[in-house]
Design a protein around this motif. Structure first.
Motif, PDB file in Angstrom:
ATOM      1  N   GLY A 198      12.947  37.868   8.792  1.00 54.40           N
ATOM      2  CA  GLY A 198      12.836  38.607  10.252  1.00 54.40           C
ATOM      3  C   GLY A 198      12.399  37.565  11.206  1.00 54.40           C
ATOM      4  N   ASP A 199      12.582  36.122  10.822  1.00 53.39           N
ATOM      5  CA  ASP A 199      12.157  35.307  11.915  1.00 53.39           C
ATOM      6  C   ASP A 199      13.478  34.346  12.254  1.00 53.39           C
ATOM      7  OD1 ASP A 199      11.027  33.309  13.545  1.00 53.39           O
ATOM      8  OD2 ASP A 199       9.943  32.196  12.132  1.00 53.39           O
ATOM      9  N   LEU A 200      14.353  35.048  13.200  1.00 54.98           N
ATOM     10  CA  LEU A 200      15.699  34.602  13.465  1.00 54.98           C
ATOM     11  C   LEU A 200      15.258  33.271  14.141  1.00 54.98           C
ATOM     12  CD1 LEU A 200      17.598  37.772  14.296  1.00 54.98           C
ATOM     13  CD2 LEU A 200      17.366  36.539  12.188  1.00 54.98           C
ATOM     14  N   PHE A 201      14.604  33.190  15.230  1.00 52.91           N
ATOM     15  CA  PHE A 201      14.435  31.889  15.720  1.00 52.91           C
ATOM     16  C   PHE A 201      13.926  30.757  14.993  1.00 52.91           C
ATOM     17  CE2 PHE A 201      13.542  35.108  19.176  1.00 52.91           C
ATOM     18  CZ  PHE A 201      14.548  34.978  19.750  1.00 52.91           C
ATOM     19  N   GLY A 202      12.647  30.919  14.068  1.00 51.91           N
ATOM     20  CA  GLY A 202      12.502  30.033  13.056  1.00 51.91           C
ATOM     21  C   GLY A 202      13.549  29.617  12.287  1.00 51.91           C
ATOM     22  N   ALA A 203      14.487  30.442  11.758  1.00 48.55           N
ATOM     23  CA  ALA A 203      15.742  30.247  10.708  1.00 48.55           C
ATOM     24  C   ALA A 203      16.659  29.192  11.508  1.00 48.55           C
ATOM     25  CB  ALA A 203      16.298  31.497  10.427  1.00 48.55           C
ATOM     26  N   ALA A 204      16.867  29.546  12.596  1.00 48.75           N
ATOM     27  CA  ALA A 204      17.681  28.735  13.631  1.00 48.75           C
ATOM     28  C   ALA A 204      17.122  27.400  13.728  1.00 48.75           C
ATOM     29  CB  ALA A 204      18.066  29.301  14.904  1.00 48.75           C
ATOM     30  N   ARG A 205      15.784  27.178  13.801  1.00 51.97           N
ATOM     31  CA  ARG A 205      15.249  25.949  14.204  1.00 51.97           C
ATOM     32  C   ARG A 205      15.375  25.273  12.999  1.00 51.97           C
ATOM     33  NH1 ARG A 205      10.676  27.681  15.228  1.00 51.97           N
ATOM     34  NH2 ARG A 205       9.512  27.344  13.199  1.00 51.97           N
ATOM     35  N   CYS A 206      14.914  25.866  11.770  1.00 56.37           N
ATOM     36  CA  CYS A 206      15.273  25.016  10.446  1.00 56.37           C
ATOM     37  C   CYS A 206      16.677  24.614  10.269  1.00 56.37           C
ATOM     38  CB  CYS A 206      14.753  26.138   9.392  1.00 56.37           C
ATOM     39  SG  CYS A 206      13.051  26.241   9.232  1.00 56.37           S
ATOM     40  N   LEU A 207      17.583  25.325  10.475  1.00 53.71           N
ATOM     41  CA  LEU A 207      18.906  24.915  10.220  1.00 53.71           C
ATOM     42  C   LEU A 207      19.449  23.795  11.316  1.00 53.71           C
ATOM     43  CD1 LEU A 207      21.149  27.736   9.117  1.00 53.71           C
ATOM     44  CD2 LEU A 207      21.162  25.645   8.266  1.00 53.71           C
ATOM     45  N   ASP A 208      18.996  23.860  12.383  1.00 52.49           N
ATOM     46  CA  ASP A 208      19.225  22.496  13.342  1.00 52.49           C
ATOM     47  C   ASP A 208      18.643  21.357  12.962  1.00 52.49           C
ATOM     48  OD1 ASP A 208      20.077  21.883  16.025  1.00 52.49           O
ATOM     49  OD2 ASP A 208      18.169  21.254  16.468  1.00 52.49           O
ATOM     50  N   GLU A 209      17.390  21.671  12.270  1.00 57.09           N
ATOM     51  CA  GLU A 209      16.664  20.401  11.480  1.00 57.09           C
ATOM     52  C   GLU A 209      17.645  19.985  10.338  1.00 57.09           C
ATOM     53  OE1 GLU A 209      12.845  21.506  10.542  1.00 57.09           O
ATOM     54  OE2 GLU A 209      12.169  21.667  12.372  1.00 57.09           O
ATOM     55  N   ALA A 210      18.057  20.700   9.768  1.00 53.44           N
ATOM     56  CA  ALA A 210      19.086  20.208   8.814  1.00 53.44           C
ATOM     57  C   ALA A 210      20.365  19.761   9.064  1.00 53.44           C
ATOM     58  CB  ALA A 210      19.308  21.740   8.086  1.00 53.44           C
ATOM     59  N   ARG A 211      20.855  20.186  10.068  1.00 51.64           N
ATOM     60  CA  ARG A 211      22.102  19.428  10.637  1.00 51.64           C
ATOM     61  C   ARG A 211      22.006  18.109  11.078  1.00 51.64           C
ATOM     62  NH1 ARG A 211      24.176  19.396  15.797  1.00 51.64           N
ATOM     63  NH2 ARG A 211      22.487  19.953  17.379  1.00 51.64           N
ATOM     64  N   LEU A 212      20.741  18.044  11.624  1.00 52.91           N
ATOM     65  CA  LEU A 212      20.516  16.589  12.208  1.00 52.91           C
ATOM     66  C   LEU A 212      20.336  15.746  11.112  1.00 52.91           C
ATOM     67  CD1 LEU A 212      17.999  17.693  15.053  1.00 52.91           C
ATOM     68  CD2 LEU A 212      20.371  16.809  15.210  1.00 52.91           C
ATOM     69  N   LEU A 213      20.154  15.961   9.891  1.00 52.00           N
ATOM     70  CA  LEU A 213      20.114  15.128   8.887  1.00 52.00           C
ATOM     71  C   LEU A 213      21.286  14.481   8.438  1.00 52.00           C
ATOM     72  CD1 LEU A 213      17.579  17.092   6.591  1.00 52.00           C
ATOM     73  CD2 LEU A 213      17.044  14.919   7.786  1.00 52.00           C
ATOM     74  N   ASP A 214      22.392  15.131   8.905  1.00 48.17           N
ATOM     75  CA  ASP A 214      24.044  14.877   8.798  1.00 48.17           C
ATOM     76  C   ASP A 214      24.766  15.330   9.624  1.00 48.17           C
ATOM     77  OD1 ASP A 214      26.349  13.943   7.820  1.00 48.17           O
ATOM     78  OD2 ASP A 214      26.130  14.526   5.948  1.00 48.17           O
ATOM     79  N   GLY A 215      24.691  14.717  10.776  1.00 52.76           N
ATOM     80  CA  GLY A 215      25.508  15.073  12.051  1.00 52.76           C
ATOM     81  C   GLY A 215      26.995  15.356  12.024  1.00 52.76           C
ATOM     82  N   GLN A 216      27.510  14.439  10.913  1.00 48.74           N
ATOM     83  CA  GLN A 216      29.011  14.861  10.783  1.00 48.74           C
ATOM     84  C   GLN A 216      29.398  15.967   9.767  1.00 48.74           C
ATOM     85  OE1 GLN A 216      30.362  10.942   9.869  1.00 48.74           O
ATOM     86  NE2 GLN A 216      30.060  10.308  12.149  1.00 48.74           N
ATOM     87  N   ASP A 217      28.374  16.579   9.139  1.00 49.89           N
ATOM     88  CA  ASP A 217      28.661  17.528   8.042  1.00 49.89           C
ATOM     89  C   ASP A 217      29.070  19.026   8.889  1.00 49.89           C
ATOM     90  OD1 ASP A 217      28.332  19.766   6.248  1.00 49.89           O
ATOM     91  OD2 ASP A 217      27.257  18.270   4.944  1.00 49.89           O
ATOM     92  N   ARG A 218      30.223  19.629   8.516  1.00 49.37           N
ATOM     93  CA  ARG A 218      30.805  20.453   9.159  1.00 49.37           C
ATOM     94  C   ARG A 218      30.035  21.716   8.899  1.00 49.37           C
ATOM     95  NH1 ARG A 218      37.044  20.478  11.388  1.00 49.37           N
ATOM     96  NH2 ARG A 218      36.978  18.232  11.888  1.00 49.37           N
TER      97      ARG A 218
END
Length: 852
Positions: free
Chosen positions: A429-449
C-alpha cells in the motif's frame, strides 16, 4: 482501375475529350494527381455537367488532401449521372475511406448493375463483404470473378476460402481439388503452392477426413511441394494421433528432438499415450524424466515434471531445478516457479529449499558446505532476490523488505532488487515508496526503456501524472504535442489504461472517460485495419494465417483492455445519468496546470505546422479520413453527452457474446438496462450473473435494487413483458422474503468476507437503514475474523465518502493503523508531502539522469 463501357448519349464526349477522360483515368491510377486535376479541368471547361469527370476530379482532389471539396464534387457528379458505374464506384471508394462499409457496398452493388463484369468493382465488393462478414454474397461475388478470370490462381483460392468462411466445407474442398488438378509444371519449393496444400490439409482436418489429409501431406512432402518442414512434422504428428497410428509416437519424438523446449510437443507425445497432465501421473513423470536424461539441456520436461510430481518426487526434482537457476543467475526463476504455489505443500517445499540455500550460499555462513567455496558471490544475491519475491508474493512485506535490504547492501546497483522492492511496497500500500524505488532503479540505467516505463507507470498509480508524463517524454517524439498524445498515436494500452485509472482515482472523470474511450477507439481501428488483409493474404497465398486472423478479429473485443475500458466508461456514464451535476462540476473544476498549458500551446503549434506542410506537399494522401482535430481535449463533451446510457450500452453490447463468463459485464449490463427501462434485459443480465456466482456481493446489491425499482413502477408492464418480468423477478428473489431479512441472511452467510460486508452496507443504504447500522457494517470489516485487503479498504473509504459519513476519518485512521507500511490511508497533507519526496534526490543522482 476504371474502364469505359458502352456510352449513353447523355454521357458521350467528343473524341478529344474522350481521350482526355481515358488519360485522366490513367493519371489517377498512376497517382499523377496534379496532371489529373488539370486534365479534368480541360474536360469540364467544355462540359461542366459531365458527371464522370466531376467524380474523377473529386476523387483526385480527395487524394490531394482537399477532402471536403473533393466530396462535394463527387456528390455533384452523382446528381448529373446516376447510371454511371464510374460515378457509383468513385462514390463507394469515398464511403469506404470514411469507414462506412455498409453504404460503400451499396454503392458497389449499384455500380455492378450498370457494369456487372467489372473486375475492380467485384474485387472491392468482395473485400467489403468479407469485412462485413456477408459470406453468402461473398461466395456469389467470388464465383463471378472466377468465371471472368478462370486462369487466375488467386480466384480459385478465394472461392474456396469464401465457401470455407460460409461454412460449406464440401464445396471448398471440391474447389481446391479442381484447382489442384488444373495445375501444371509447378516448380519445387513454390511457396504459394505450399501454402495452398497446407490449407487444403487443414480444411480436410476440419472435415474429419484425417486419412485423406495424411495422404496429401505425405505425397506433398515427398515431392517437395510443401516447403515448411516444421509444419509437415507437426501436422503429421497430429494426424497420426487422430488416426490412432502406431507411428504417432515416433512422429512426436522427432518433434521433441527438433525443438526440445516446446511444451506443446511433450503434451502431444503424452496425449498420444493417453496421459493427461491435468492430474498427477506416475507414467507421465517417468516419461518426462526419461526425456530429461536423453536431452540434458532441455528445460521444458524438467519444468513440466514439477507440475505433476508430488511429495518426495517433487522435492527430488525441484531442488536441482531451483539450485541450477540460482547458480546461473536466472532473474525469471521465481516467475517460472510461482505457478506451483497453488499447492501449499509445494510452496512450503520451495521455501525450505531456498531458505537452506541462502544459508549455504551466504559468505557469512558458519557451517559452509563442501561446495560453498566454489559458489559465485552472485548466487547468494540471486537467492536473496528469489526469497524476497517469494515473501512479497505471500503478502509478508516485512520479511521481504528485510531480505531486500540485505541484498541491496550486498549489491546496490542491481535494478531487479529495486523493482522487487517497489513491487513489495506497492502490495503493502505504499505507492509513493514504490514509485521512489523504481525511480532509483531507472537511474541505474537511464537508457533502459523498460525501467523508465515501469517508473512512469508507478508514478501514475501514485497519482503523479505530470511527473509520469515527463518520464514518458524521454522516449516519445519531441515534435509531438505531448508525450501522452504520442503514446495515444502509438496505441500504447499500458499508458492509456494506467492514465485513465489514475484520473479515475483522482476524481477527474472527464479525463478518465476520455482515455477509456480512446482505448475503445483503438479496437475500432484494429478492426478497420483488417480490410487491407482481405486482398493481401489472398495475393500472397498465406491462407491459414488469414483464416486465423478473421477468427481473431471476430473475438477482438474480448481483449482484457477493451473489457476494462468498456466497464469503467459505462460506470462513469451511469454515474453521470444518476447525477448530471457531475458533468457540470467537472467543467467548473477544470483548471489547467502550467504543464498542461504548455502542452496545449505546443499542440496548437504542432497542428498549425501539419496544416502548413499539407499545403506545401502534393503527395497522395489516400482516401482515408484524416485524423480530425481534437475538439474536446479535456473530455468535457464526452462526459456531458445527452444520452450517457445509450453510449454505455454501445460499449457493453459486444461483451454479451464475447465475455459471457465475466460477471462484472452482466452487472454493468443490468445497471444500464434498468435505467433505460429495459426490464427484460435487466432481469436476463441478473439471471446470467446468478448462474455464474449466486453469492456475488454486487449481485446481492442489484437484486435488492431490482425489487425496489419493480415496487416503484407506477403500473405493471403490459403483456407479454409484464408476466415474463414478474416471473423472472420471483425466480431471482421470492416475494415472501422481505428485503431487510434477505440482507441480514446474506450477512449471516458471509460475515467473514469484506466484500460481502460492503455489499450488505450498500444494500442497507438502499433500504434507508439508519446511518449507524450502515457504518457499523463497514467497521465490522476491521475485525480479526475478516480478511480485509488494502484494495477493499480503499473501496470502503470511497463508499463512506459517497454517503458523507462523519466516521470517515475514524475508519481511515483505523486502516492506517492496521497497515503500517501503507501510505494510502494517510491524511491528505501527509500524502502531498510524501509525493514531493518521491523524486527528490541528491544532486549526484540528478547528474546521472542528465547524462542519459
Amino acid at each position: 482501375m476504371f474502364k469505359v463501357v458502352g456510352i449513353p448519349a447523355k454521357r458521350a464526349l467528343p473524341s478529344k475529350e474522350a481521350s482526355l477522360f481515358k488519360e485522366l483515368l490513367t493519371l489517377y491510377e498512376t497517382r499523377q494527381l496534379k496532371k489529373g486535376q488539370k486534365t479534368a479541368d480541360q474536360i469540364l471547361k467544355k462540359f461542366p455537367e459531365h458527371g464522370e469527370t466531376l467524380c474523377m476530379k473529386g476523387l483526385v482532389l480527395t487524394h490531394m488532401g482537399k477532402r471536403e471539396e473533393g466530396i462535394d464534387l463527387v456528390k455533384k457528379g452523382m446528381r448529373f449521372d446516376l447510371t454511371s458505374h464510374i460515378c457509383w464506384h468513385v462514390f463507394g471508394l469515398i464511403q469506404k475511406g470514411e469507414k462506412n462499409y455498409e453504404e460503400a457496398l451499396k454503392s458497389y452493388t449499384q455500380a455492378l448493375r450498370f457494369d456487372k463484369d467489372n473486375l475492380n468493382i467485384l474485387r472491392d465488393a468482395a473485400q467489403l463483404q468479407t469485412q462485413l462478414r456477408l459470406y453468402d454474397g461473398l461466395v456469389e461475388t467470388r464465383h463471378t470473378l472466377l468465371k471472368l478470370r478462370p486462369t487466375l490462381r488467386q480466384h480459385w483460392i478465394a472461392l474456396a476460402v469464401a465457401h470455407h468462411l460460409n461454412g460449406n466445407l464440401t464445396e471448398a474442398r471440391k474447389t481446391l481439388e479442381h484447382y489442384e488438378r488444373m495445375l501444371k509444371n509447378v516448380p519445387d519449393y513454390d511457396v504459394e503452392n505450399s501454402e495452398t496444400l497446407l490449407y487444403h490439409i487443414q480444411l480436410l482436418v476440419e472435415m474429419g477426413e484425417f486419412t485423406d489429409a495424411l495422404s496429401i501431406l505425405d505425397v506433398s512432402a515427398k515431392s517437395r511441394a510443401i516447403v515448411d518442414r516444421t509444419a509437415i512434422m507437426e501436422t503429421r504428428a497430429h494426424l497420426l494421433t487422430k488416426l490412432g497410428s502406431e507411428e504417432a509416437e515416433d512422429a512426436w519424438r522427432v518433434l521433441v528432438e527438433h525443438n526440445p523446449d516446446c511444451y506443446d510437443y511433450y503434451r502431444g507425445y503424452l496425449s498420444n499415450r493417453g496421459i493427461s497432465l491435468g492430474t498427477p501421473s506416475t507414467d507421465a513423470l517417468t516419461i518426462l524424466r526419461d526425456f530429461s536424461t536423453q536431452i540434458p539441456r532441455a528445460m521444458a520436461p524438467r519444468r513440466m515434471a514439477l507440475s505433476i510430481a508430488t511429495r518426495d518426487d517433487f522435492r527430488e526434482l525441484v531442488k536441482p531445478y531451483i539450485i541450477a537457476g540460482l547458480t546461473k543467475g536466472v532473474p525469471s526463476l521465481f516467475a517460472d516457479i510461482k505457478a506451483l504455489y497453488r499447492d501449499d505443500s509445494k510452496r512450503k517445499t520451495v521455501e525450505e529449499i531456498v531458505e537452506a540455500a541462502m544459508k549455504d550460499f551466504s559468505p557469512d555462513s558458519s557451517t559452509p558446505s563442501s561446495s560453498s567455496a566454489e559458489v559465485e558471490p552472485t548466487t547468494y544475491l540471486w537467492t536473496l532476490y528469489f526469497l524476497a519475491q517469494h515473501y512479497s508474493y505471500l503478502s509478508q512485506p516485512d520479511r521481504a523488505l528485510s531480505i531486500l535490504d540485505l541484498a541491496l547492501s550486498h549489491t546496490p546497483t542491481l535494478p531487479e532488487l529495486h523493482t522487487c522492492k517497489a513491487r513489495t511496497l506497492k502490495r503493502a500500500g505504499d505507492l509513493f515508496g514504490a514509485a521512489r524505488c523504481l525511480d532509483e532503479a531507472r537511474l541505474l540505467d537511464g537508457q533502459d526503456r523498460f525501467l523508465n516505463t515501469k517508473a512512469a507507470k508507478y508514478l501514475l498509480r501514485a497519482g503523479m501524472n505530470d511527473e509520469a508524463s515527463g518520464i514518458f517524454g524521454l522516449f516519445t517524439k519531441k515534435e509531438a504535442a505531448s508525450p501522452g498524445a504520442d503514446l495515444e498515436d502509438m496505441q500504447s494500452m499500458l499508458y492509456l489504461i494506467e492514465e485513465a485509472d489514475s484520473q479515475y482515482r483522482n476524481g477527474k472523470l472527464n479525463l478518465a472517460l476520455k482515455r477509456y474511450i480512446n482505448i475503445t477507439k483503438i479496437f475500432s481501428e484494429i478492426e478497420d485495419d483488417q480490410y487491407d488483409f482481405h486482398g493481401y493474404n489472398l495475393r500472397k497465398f498465406t491462407i491459414n494465417i488469414y483464416t486465423k486472423l478473421l477468427k481473431w478479429e471476430d473475438k477482438l473485443r474480448s481483449h482484457p483492455a477493451y473489457i476494462h475500458a468498456a466497464l469503467s466508461a459505462s460506470r462513469i456514464y451511469v454515474a453521470v445519468h444518476d447525477d448530471p451535476s457531475i458533468a457540470t462540476a467537472s467543467s467548473l473544476s477544470t483548471n489547467l496546470t502550467e504543464a498542461e498549458k504548455k502542452a496545449k500551446k505546443k499542440a496548437k503549434k504542432a497542428a498549425q505546422k501539419v496544416q502548413e506542410d499539407n499545403k506545401k506537399t502534393n503527395e497522395d494522401k489516400g482516401l482515408d479520413v484524416p485524423t480530425p482535430k481534437d475538439e474536446d481535449p479535456e473530455g468535457l463533451k464526452l462526459l456531458g453527452v445527452s444520452d450517457p446510457l445509450e453510449q454505455a450500452s454501445k460499449l457493453l453490447a459486444p461483451l454479451r457474446t464475447l465475455a459471457p463468463k465475466n460477471i462484472d459485464v452482466w452487472i454493468s449490463l443490468y445497471d444500464v438496462s434498468i435505467r433505460r427501462k429495459k426490464l427484460l434485459q435487466a432481469v436476463k443480465a441478473l439471471n446470467h450473473a446468478k448462474s455464474l456466482d449466486r453469492d456475488h456481493p454486487e449481485l446481492h446489491v442489484r437484486l435488492i435494487d431490482l425489487r425496489q425499482r419493480a415496487s416503484a413502477l407506477p403500473q405493471t408492464p403490459p403483456p407479454p413483458i409484464g408476466s415474463l418480468f414478474t416471473e423472472s423477478l420471483a425466480n431471482l428473489l421470492p416475494e415472501e422474503v422481505s428485503l431487510e431479512t434477505y440482507n441480514s441472511q446474506y450477512l449471516q452467510r458471509h460475515s467473514d468476507s469484506a466484500s460481502a460486508l460492503l455489499a450488505v452496507a450498500k444494500a442497507a443504504q438502499l433500504l434507508k437503514a439508519p446511518a449507524d447500522e450502515v457504518e457499523a457494517t463497514i467497521f465490522a470489516t476491521l475485525g480479526n475474523s475478516v480478511n480485509l485487503t488494502i484494495k477493499m479498504a480503499s473501496t470502503m473509504i470511497r463508499f463512506l465518502s459517497t454517503i458523507k459519513s462523519p466516521r470517515l476519518e475514524e475508519f481511515q485512521a483505523a486502516c492506517d493503523a492496521k497497515y503500517p507500511l501503507s501510505t494510502m490511508f494517510k491524511p491528505a497533507a501527509e500524502q502531498t508531502l510524501l509525493s514531493k519526496q518521491v523524486l527528490s534526490r541528491p544532486a549526484e543522482a540528478n547528474k546521472v539522469e542528465d547524462t542519459t
